[in-house]
Design an enzyme around this catalytic site. Structure first.
Site, short mmCIF file in Angstrom:
data_model
loop_
_atom_site.label_atom_id
_atom_site.label_comp_id
_atom_site.label_asym_id
_atom_site.label_seq_id
_atom_site.Cartn_x
_atom_site.Cartn_y
_atom_site.Cartn_z
N CYS A 82 -6.10 2.12 5.73
CA CYS A 82 -6.77 0.89 6.15
C CYS A 82 -6.20 0.46 7.51
O CYS A 82 -5.32 1.12 8.05
CB CYS A 82 -6.55 -0.21 5.11
SG CYS A 82 -4.85 -0.84 5.05
N GLU A 108 1.00 3.93 1.77
CA GLU A 108 1.52 4.39 3.06
C GLU A 108 2.70 3.54 3.52
O GLU A 108 3.70 4.07 4.01
CB GLU A 108 0.43 4.34 4.14
CG GLU A 108 -0.81 5.15 3.87
CD GLU A 108 -1.91 4.32 3.22
OE1 GLU A 108 -1.64 3.62 2.22
OE2 GLU A 108 -3.05 4.39 3.70
N CYS A 128 -2.32 -0.14 7.37
CA CYS A 128 -1.54 1.10 7.27
C CYS A 128 -1.66 1.93 8.55
O CYS A 128 -0.70 2.55 8.99
CB CYS A 128 -1.97 1.90 6.06
SG CYS A 128 -1.52 1.06 4.52
N HIS A 185 0.86 -1.19 0.00
CA HIS A 185 0.00 0.00 0.00
C HIS A 185 0.89 1.24 0.00
O HIS A 185 2.03 1.20 0.48
CB HIS A 185 -0.89 0.03 1.24
CG HIS A 185 -2.02 -0.96 1.21
ND1 HIS A 185 -3.07 -0.93 2.09
CD2 HIS A 185 -2.24 -2.01 0.38
CE1 HIS A 185 -3.92 -1.91 1.82
NE2 HIS A 185 -3.42 -2.59 0.78
ZN LIG Z 1 -3.46 0.35 3.58
#
Ligand SMILES: [Zn+2]
Length: 143
Positions: free
Chosen positions: A78, A50, A81, A48
């Protein structure tokens, strides 16, 4: 946030959902790390925006603590993260669009500000939210 949006654009080339993130130095003048979603491009479920931005910033600083830093991301983090943000000890999380289906910084959960954790970054949401959301809407419409 404009830098994060530029980063998000790069995700589309690899077939990934356009989410971009940057980690800013404590004085706000330097991008220490940037990342965009690379899940499809790399086959890595943890790739992801991040997580990638945090990893690059930590590599650049030569240490895992990102104390004083700010992470800026186009979409609400999410749970994974949000956990990584707590672990990295960033001081501030700035995000654009809310994620009502999976957000963990105020929408579905609020992992980053959970009082049971000993590190709780400040959260600023809704920065250029419409631009961030539009990029996602256009991506999914094209599918
Ligand atoms: Zn994430």
């Amino acid at each position: 946030m404009r830098l994060a949006l530029d980063e998000a654009e790069l995700a589309v080339r690899g077939g990934d959902v356009p989410v971009g993130a940057v980690v800013l130095s404590p004085d706000g003048t330097t991008v220490l790390g940037a990342g965009h979603n690379e899940r499809e491009a790399t086959g890595d479920p943890t790739a992801h925006a991040e997580v990638l931005a945090i990893r690059r910033a930590a590599a650049r600083l030569g240490e895992w603590r990102l104390t004083g830093c700010t992470l800026v991301v186009t979409l609400e983090p999410c749970t994974m993260c949000a956990g990584a943000l707590v672990q990295s000890r960033v001081d501030r999380v700035v995000y654009g669009a809310r994620d009502d289906k999976a957000g963990a910084a105020g929408s579905l959960w609020d992992v980053v500000r959970d009082r049971r954790l000993n590190h709780r970054p400040e959260v600023i949401e809704g920065v250029l939210a419409e631009d961030c959301a539009r990029m996602l809407t256009e991506f999914f419409r094209g599918r």
